[in-house]
Design a protein around this motif. Sequence first.
Motif, PDB file in Angstrom:
ATOM      1  N   PHE A  26       0.690  -1.512   0.342  1.00  0.00           N
ATOM      2  CA  PHE A  26      -0.078  -0.150   0.271  1.00  0.00           C
ATOM      3  C   PHE A  26       0.967   1.599  -0.403  1.00  0.00           C
ATOM      4  CE2 PHE A  26      -2.903  -3.572   2.187  1.00  0.00           C
ATOM      5  CZ  PHE A  26      -3.963  -3.225   0.902  1.00  0.00           C
ATOM      6  N   GLY A  27       2.350   0.917   0.455  1.00  0.00           N
ATOM      7  CA  GLY A  27       3.036   2.128   1.213  1.00  0.00           C
ATOM      8  C   GLY A  27       3.376   2.437   2.189  1.00  0.00           C
ATOM      9  N   TRP A  28       4.330   2.809   2.904  1.00  0.00           N
ATOM     10  CA  TRP A  28       4.130   3.524   3.977  1.00  0.00           C
ATOM     11  C   TRP A  28       3.503   4.697   4.634  1.00  0.00           C
ATOM     12  CZ3 TRP A  28       5.749   0.307   8.192  1.00  0.00           C
ATOM     13  CH2 TRP A  28       6.319  -1.249   8.113  1.00  0.00           C
ATOM     14  N   GLN A  29       4.014   5.743   3.194  1.00  0.00           N
ATOM     15  CA  GLN A  29       3.434   6.826   3.493  1.00  0.00           C
ATOM     16  C   GLN A  29       1.227   6.588   4.065  1.00  0.00           C
ATOM     17  OE1 GLN A  29       3.916  10.005   0.422  1.00  0.00           O
ATOM     18  NE2 GLN A  29       5.981   8.941   0.447  1.00  0.00           N
ATOM     19  N   ARG A  30       0.858   5.664   3.176  1.00  0.00           N
ATOM     20  CA  ARG A  30      -0.005   5.230   3.218  1.00  0.00           C
ATOM     21  C   ARG A  30      -0.833   4.352   4.571  1.00  0.00           C
ATOM     22  NH1 ARG A  30      -3.085   9.315   1.923  1.00  0.00           N
ATOM     23  NH2 ARG A  30      -4.949   7.590   1.365  1.00  0.00           N
ATOM     24  N   THR A  31      -0.021   4.429   5.417  1.00  0.00           N
ATOM     25  CA  THR A  31       0.388   2.882   6.354  1.00  0.00           C
ATOM     26  C   THR A  31       0.036   3.289   7.525  1.00  0.00           C
ATOM     27  OG1 THR A  31       0.915   1.358   4.572  1.00  0.00           O
ATOM     28  CG2 THR A  31       0.975   0.504   7.157  1.00  0.00           C
ATOM     29  N   LEU A  32      -0.567   3.172   8.396  1.00  0.00           N
ATOM     30  CA  LEU A  32      -0.317   3.320  10.167  1.00  0.00           C
ATOM     31  C   LEU A  32      -0.401   2.443  10.610  1.00  0.00           C
ATOM     32  CD1 LEU A  32      -0.519   5.821  12.595  1.00  0.00           C
ATOM     33  CD2 LEU A  32      -3.142   5.217  12.672  1.00  0.00           C
TER      34      LEU A  32
END
Length: 256
Positions: A26-32
Motif C-alpha cells: 500500500f505504501g508506507w506513507q499511507r500506513t499507520l
Amino acid sequence: MYKTDMIYGRGGCGKTWYCRSAADHFGWQRTLWLHTERPIVSFDYHLWTTAEPWGVRYLPDATIDDIIKVVQPLRLAARGHKWQYDLVVLDGITETDLSNFSKIEETSGAKDGRQMWGEQADDMLRLFWALRAGSREPPQHLGLNVLITAGVRETPHPTIPLRKDGTPNMIYGPGIRGQWATQHDRYLNQILYAERMGDGHRLHLKPSGNVIVKNDWQHVKSCPQSVIVRDYDTGYNAYKDVLDKCGLLVANAKEA
C-alpha cells in the motif's frame, strides 16, 4: 474493496513480516502501524516510520481504550470523506488483550470474575467494531484495510484428544481469550495461520484439520490450501501473493 484480516501464529512465524509486505504493497506513507509488542532492536522498519504523520507508533501496555483513541479520529474523518491512510496494522491484539484485562483487574474493586470477564468481552467488541474496514462509497466505518496479528491459542481437540503416538492433539486458533476466542471471526474477512518452515514460512489460506482459518474467498478455484515462501525473496510480496491466490483486488494499493 476493503477488508479486515488477522494473521496468527507462534513468535517468529512471520506475522510481522507479512504485515510489512502489506505496508510495502500500500505504501508506507499511507500506513499507520500500531505496535503493542516489545520493541525489537534488530527489527529494521522502513525509512517512512521515522516521519510524521505516518509511521510506527509504539504503544506498550496499551489497553483497548488506548487503541480506540488512535483509531477513532480516522473513523470521524471518514465520515467527511477524508482518508489519511489506506492500511492500519495492529501488531498485535494478544498483547492488548492481556494489558486490558490487567487494567480491569487493577480497578475491579468488588467485582467478581464473571463481571471482569464480561467487561473484557464488551471491550473486545468495541475494539473489533472500531477496526472494521467498511467502505468509502458510502463512507462506513474506517474505509481502509486493517491487518491484526495475534499469538496462537492451543486447545485440546474435543473428540480426539490424543494422536496415535499418544501426544496431545491440539487445535490452533488466534491467541485471544474468553468468548472472543471463538466469536471474533464475524468481524474478519480473513484469518490466516502462519508457521515457520526452515528458512521460510507457510501461510494457511484454507482451514484444514487442526488449524482454524477463515477465508471469505476460499471457494475460488485458484486459491490453494497454503502458500510457502522463503524469507526476503527479492521482488516478492507475500500480501500481494495471497490476494492473487484468492483472486482479490484490494482498493488503494500503490500498484493499482
